[in-house]
Design a protein around this motif. Structure first.
Motif, PDB file in Angstrom:
ATOM      1  N   GLY A 182       0.844  -1.175   0.000  1.00 50.25           N
ATOM      2  CA  GLY A 182       0.000   0.000   0.000  1.00 50.25           C
ATOM      3  C   GLY A 182       0.886   1.232   0.000  1.00 50.25           C
ATOM      4  O   GLY A 182       1.704   1.403   0.911  1.00 50.25           O
ATOM      5  N   VAL A 183       0.762   2.066  -1.007  1.00 54.16           N
ATOM      6  CA  VAL A 183       1.597   3.264  -1.102  1.00 54.16           C
ATOM      7  C   VAL A 183       0.775   4.477  -0.686  1.00 54.16           C
ATOM      8  O   VAL A 183      -0.415   4.580  -0.998  1.00 54.16           O
ATOM      9  N   GLY A 184       1.414   5.394   0.047  1.00 53.46           N
ATOM     10  CA  GLY A 184       0.693   6.545   0.569  1.00 53.46           C
ATOM     11  C   GLY A 184      -0.082   6.176   1.820  1.00 53.46           C
ATOM     12  O   GLY A 184       0.253   5.218   2.526  1.00 53.46           O
ATOM     13  N   THR A 185      -1.168   6.916   2.098  1.00 52.70           N
ATOM     14  CA  THR A 185      -1.928   6.696   3.335  1.00 52.70           C
ATOM     15  C   THR A 185      -3.438   6.618   3.113  1.00 52.70           C
ATOM     16  O   THR A 185      -4.207   6.714   4.070  1.00 52.70           O
ATOM     17  N   ASP A 186      -3.866   6.422   1.878  1.00 51.90           N
ATOM     18  CA  ASP A 186      -5.304   6.399   1.604  1.00 51.90           C
ATOM     19  C   ASP A 186      -5.860   5.003   1.381  1.00 51.90           C
ATOM     20  O   ASP A 186      -7.031   4.850   1.036  1.00 51.90           O
ATOM     21  N   TRP A 187      -5.048   3.978   1.552  1.00 51.54           N
ATOM     22  CA  TRP A 187      -5.520   2.606   1.386  1.00 51.54           C
ATOM     23  C   TRP A 187      -5.963   2.048   2.734  1.00 51.54           C
ATOM     24  O   TRP A 187      -5.780   2.673   3.771  1.00 51.54           O
ATOM     25  N   ASP A 188      -6.559   0.868   2.708  1.00 52.64           N
ATOM     26  CA  ASP A 188      -7.182   0.268   3.886  1.00 52.64           C
ATOM     27  C   ASP A 188      -6.329  -0.899   4.370  1.00 52.64           C
ATOM     28  O   ASP A 188      -6.182  -1.907   3.667  1.00 52.64           O
ATOM     29  N   ASN A 378      10.636  -7.004  20.707  1.00 52.62           N
ATOM     30  CA  ASN A 378      10.318  -6.456  19.385  1.00 52.62           C
ATOM     31  C   ASN A 378      10.551  -4.944  19.416  1.00 52.62           C
ATOM     32  O   ASN A 378       9.641  -4.151  19.672  1.00 52.62           O
ATOM     33  N   GLU A 379      11.779  -4.552  19.125  1.00 51.65           N
ATOM     34  CA  GLU A 379      12.161  -3.149  19.235  1.00 51.65           C
ATOM     35  C   GLU A 379      11.486  -2.278  18.179  1.00 51.65           C
ATOM     36  O   GLU A 379      11.168  -1.113  18.425  1.00 51.65           O
ATOM     37  N   GLN A 380      11.277  -2.842  16.982  1.00 54.91           N
ATOM     38  CA  GLN A 380      10.606  -2.054  15.948  1.00 54.91           C
ATOM     39  C   GLN A 380       9.199  -1.670  16.388  1.00 54.91           C
ATOM     40  O   GLN A 380       8.784  -0.516  16.247  1.00 54.91           O
ATOM     41  N   ILE A 381       8.455  -2.636  16.937  1.00 66.49           N
ATOM     42  CA  ILE A 381       7.101  -2.340  17.397  1.00 66.49           C
ATOM     43  C   ILE A 381       7.128  -1.367  18.573  1.00 66.49           C
ATOM     44  O   ILE A 381       6.282  -0.470  18.667  1.00 66.49           O
ATOM     45  N   SER A 382       8.095  -1.518  19.462  1.00 67.46           N
ATOM     46  CA  SER A 382       8.216  -0.559  20.578  1.00 67.46           C
ATOM     47  C   SER A 382       8.382   0.861  20.049  1.00 67.46           C
ATOM     48  O   SER A 382       7.765   1.805  20.554  1.00 67.46           O
ATOM     49  N   GLY A 383       9.213   1.010  19.007  1.00 67.36           N
ATOM     50  CA  GLY A 383       9.420   2.326  18.424  1.00 67.36           C
ATOM     51  C   GLY A 383       8.163   2.877  17.766  1.00 67.36           C
ATOM     52  O   GLY A 383       7.855   4.065  17.896  1.00 67.36           O
ATOM     53  N   LEU A 384       7.425   2.013  17.086  1.00 67.62           N
ATOM     54  CA  LEU A 384       6.192   2.462  16.444  1.00 67.62           C
ATOM     55  C   LEU A 384       5.115   2.806  17.473  1.00 67.62           C
ATOM     56  O   LEU A 384       4.343   3.758  17.289  1.00 67.62           O
ATOM     57  N   LEU A 385       5.040   2.016  18.555  1.00 67.60           N
ATOM     58  CA  LEU A 385       4.086   2.330  19.622  1.00 67.60           C
ATOM     59  C   LEU A 385       4.373   3.699  20.226  1.00 67.60           C
ATOM     60  O   LEU A 385       3.450   4.445  20.579  1.00 67.60           O
ATOM     61  N   ALA A 386       5.652   4.036  20.350  1.00 65.57           N
ATOM     62  CA  ALA A 386       6.034   5.316  20.954  1.00 65.57           C
ATOM     63  C   ALA A 386       5.593   6.505  20.108  1.00 65.57           C
ATOM     64  O   ALA A 386       5.584   7.640  20.597  1.00 65.57           O
ATOM     65  N   LYS A 387       5.230   6.271  18.853  1.00 66.68           N
ATOM     66  CA  LYS A 387       4.712   7.346  18.007  1.00 66.68           C
ATOM     67  C   LYS A 387       3.212   7.536  18.173  1.00 66.68           C
ATOM     68  O   LYS A 387       2.652   8.519  17.701  1.00 66.68           O
ATOM     69  N   VAL A 388       2.569   6.545  18.835  1.00 63.25           N
ATOM     70  CA  VAL A 388       1.118   6.580  19.009  1.00 63.25           C
ATOM     71  C   VAL A 388       0.725   6.867  20.456  1.00 63.25           C
ATOM     72  O   VAL A 388      -0.314   7.456  20.721  1.00 63.25           O
ATOM     73  N   VAL A 389       1.572   6.449  21.409  1.00 59.59           N
ATOM     74  CA  VAL A 389       1.307   6.690  22.831  1.00 59.59           C
ATOM     75  C   VAL A 389       2.550   7.260  23.506  1.00 59.59           C
ATOM     76  O   VAL A 389       3.674   7.016  23.064  1.00 59.59           O
ATOM     77  N   ASP A 390       2.329   8.012  24.557  1.00 59.85           N
ATOM     78  CA  ASP A 390       3.423   8.426  25.444  1.00 59.85           C
ATOM     79  C   ASP A 390       3.557   7.361  26.513  1.00 59.85           C
ATOM     80  O   ASP A 390       2.597   7.069  27.247  1.00 59.85           O
ATOM     81  N   VAL A 391       4.728   6.742  26.594  1.00 66.07           N
ATOM     82  CA  VAL A 391       4.954   5.648  27.525  1.00 66.07           C
ATOM     83  C   VAL A 391       5.407   6.221  28.870  1.00 66.07           C
ATOM     84  O   VAL A 391       6.489   6.812  28.979  1.00 66.07           O
ATOM     85  N   VAL A 392       4.573   6.036  29.890  1.00 68.10           N
ATOM     86  CA  VAL A 392       4.892   6.509  31.235  1.00 68.10           C
ATOM     87  C   VAL A 392       5.683   5.440  31.993  1.00 68.10           C
ATOM     88  O   VAL A 392       6.688   5.730  32.627  1.00 68.10           O
ATOM     89  N   ASP A 409       2.031   6.934  10.608  1.00 66.94           N
ATOM     90  CA  ASP A 409       2.532   6.224  11.790  1.00 66.94           C
ATOM     91  C   ASP A 409       1.517   5.205  12.297  1.00 66.94           C
ATOM     92  O   ASP A 409       1.875   4.087  12.692  1.00 66.94           O
ATOM     93  N   GLU A 410       0.246   5.591  12.300  1.00 63.18           N
ATOM     94  CA  GLU A 410      -0.789   4.651  12.744  1.00 63.18           C
ATOM     95  C   GLU A 410      -0.874   3.448  11.804  1.00 63.18           C
ATOM     96  O   GLU A 410      -0.963   2.297  12.245  1.00 63.18           O
ATOM     97  N   MET A 411      -0.806   3.700  10.499  1.00 63.44           N
ATOM     98  CA  MET A 411      -0.884   2.607   9.532  1.00 63.44           C
ATOM     99  C   MET A 411       0.337   1.699   9.616  1.00 63.44           C
ATOM    100  O   MET A 411       0.221   0.475   9.470  1.00 63.44           O
ATOM    101  N   SER A 412       1.493   2.271   9.862  1.00 62.43           N
ATOM    102  CA  SER A 412       2.707   1.451   9.996  1.00 62.43           C
ATOM    103  C   SER A 412       2.596   0.524  11.193  1.00 62.43           C
ATOM    104  O   SER A 412       2.965  -0.663  11.116  1.00 62.43           O
ATOM    105  N   LEU A 413       2.098   1.031  12.308  1.00 62.80           N
ATOM    106  CA  LEU A 413       1.935   0.195  13.499  1.00 62.80           C
ATOM    107  C   LEU A 413       0.928  -0.920  13.234  1.00 62.80           C
ATOM    108  O   LEU A 413       1.171  -2.089  13.582  1.00 62.80           O
TER     109      LEU A 413
END
Length: 435
Positions: A182-188, A378-392, A409-413
């Motif tokens: 999926g290229v761009g951000t308009d796909w499902d 899973n460090e990649q997922i940890s990094g992507l999660l950090a773009k969606v939530v602030d980890v306290v 960022d949401e679609m990548s996660l």
């Protein structure tokens, strides 16, 4: 077909069950070592490249990037591979060759295909089911070949109904493999996940069109390396036992349970698709009838089958014990993959709740995902999660939802939630095997 790769099966489990215990979990690791050069040059292959040419592809450089990517893919097709290029819009159209057929790759055919790709223009809508049906017709008659399609889209399947797409997937399932981008951000995300799940492929997001060329090269080279077209995992279980699930865990989480095809008395086959030199891992769970203390049994017998030939096999065992230290010991690989499966579910449920405005559920599920990503490494997922939530607190999973999250960022996660990591035990075993 060339000689098959050399397959091996390894089963990891704790075979000990407590008194009255029924549920046995095991990780079945399958590895294939190439029979030749690793290029798959002896295997028959058929490749169809499907490029979305709907009107939206004309924006942000997507059409130009898609052309570069498709040309690059064609240029790495090895001589002798049967191939075609399709343009997808409201209706699919043959770009190369003319007429609904495949042609054999050689220098002349590749040059002609590259020239035809260069003339692509963006116009029309998106009807992915019809694109897949055309690919299916093209693959007819190539049952002894590794059949693979690449699908690129930048939008949702807006010009046919969900029922039409589902019908197309049912018609194509088992006929060819399909990897999608999926290229761009308009796909499902859910739509591409459904398509590639049905067609035993993988999908990824490509937010930047400039990255398409390298991605297409990698996909095509991987397809060219396959040496055996259709492998199945055949699982035998004893009478009165129930196979609760079979899930692929590496390289990505994919539940195969519903794909079972009965193949004999107490046996069922689960499709694994095409193989080259690679390794994958599967989580098998069997529910057995409880036995007396000291009783040992085979809870499942797994075999790798291709062309009615057994390539490798392994046993899942069960033994009942009253020794609590034995029965409560958790196999590390089973625990690791259980965590990865839960991680994928937590992310997808959390993002869905976030989209629906249910902040409490989103916070709880994404917080749980933070904990699990840390536990499985899973460090990649940890990094992507950090773009969606602030980890306290990453240990307790205390998080706050970010207010401003880019769609990319949401679609990548979401897209990468099912992509898993191997355990250190896997790496060590690989290093030992490699000398």
């Amino acid at each position: 077909m060339s000689e098959f790769p050399e397959f091996t099966v390894r089963v990891d489990q704790n075979p000990h069950l407590p008194v009255g215990g029924r549920e046995m979990h095991a990780i079945v690791s399958v590895a294939a070592r190439s029979s030749g050069t690793g290029t798959g040059s002896g295997a028959k292959a058929a490749e169809v490249i499907i490029i979305d040419t709907s009107g939206s592809m004309s924006y942000r450089g997507k059409m130009a990037a898609a052309k570069r990517a498709a040309r690059a893919a064609v240029n790495v097709l090895r001589d002798g591979v049967q191939f075609a290029v399709i343009a997808g819009a409201n209706r699919p159209r043959m770009i190369y060759p003319q007429g609904e057929r495949l042609v054999e790759a050689n220098e002349t055919a590749r040059r002609s295909a590259v020239n035809a790709i260069g003339r692509l223009e963006a116009a029309g809508g998106t009807a992915i089911g019809s694109w897949l049906r055309l690919a299916d017709r093209l693959f007819t008659g190539y049952d002894d070949a590794v059949r693979h399609a690449i699908l690129l889209t930048d939008g949702k399947n807006q010009h046919e109904s969900a029922a039409e797409l589902d019908a197309a997937l049912r018609a194509c399932t088992g006929h060819f493999l399909c990897d999608a981008r999926g290229v761009g951000t308009d796909w499902d995300v859910a739509e591409l996940r459904k398509i590639t799940s049905a067609l035993l492929g993988g999908f990824l997001d490509v937010p930047d069109p400039a990255d398409l060329e390298a991605d297409f090269l990698a996909m095509t080279r991987a397809a060219m390396s396959k040496e055996v077209a259709d492998v199945v995992l055949r699982v035998w279980t004893p009478q009165q036992a129930r196979l609760r699930f079979v899930k692929q865990m590496v390289p990505a989480v994919e539940d195969l349970t519903g794909r079972r095809v009965e193949s004999g008395t107490q046996t069922g086959d689960y499709p694994l698709g095409a193989w080259g030199e690679e390794s994958r891992e599967y989580h098998v769970c069997v529910e057995v009838q409880p036995g007396d203390v000291g009783r040992q049994m085979r809870a499942a017998w797994v075999k790798l089958i291709a062309d009615d030939r057994v390539l490798a096999s392994g046993n899942v065992l069960a033994e009942w014990t009253d020794d609590e230290a034995l029965s409560t010991r958790i196999n590390g690989r089973v625990a690791h993959h259980t965590g990865q499966s839960e991680l994928a579910e937590a992310i997808q449920e959390g993002l869905e709740a976030r989209r629906e405005g249910d902040e409490d559920t989103a916070t709880a599920r994404l917080g749980r995902a933070v904990v699990l990503a840390r536990e499985v490494g899973n460090e990649q997922i940890s990094g992507l999660l950090a773009k969606v939530v602030d980890v306290v607190d990453p240990v307790r999973g205390t998080v706050r939802l970010k207010r401003d999250v880019s769609k990319a960022d949401e679609m990548s996660l979401d897209t990468r939630s099912v992509r898993t990591v191997r355990t250190r035990q896997d790496d060590d075993a690989g290093n030992r095997a490699g000398g």
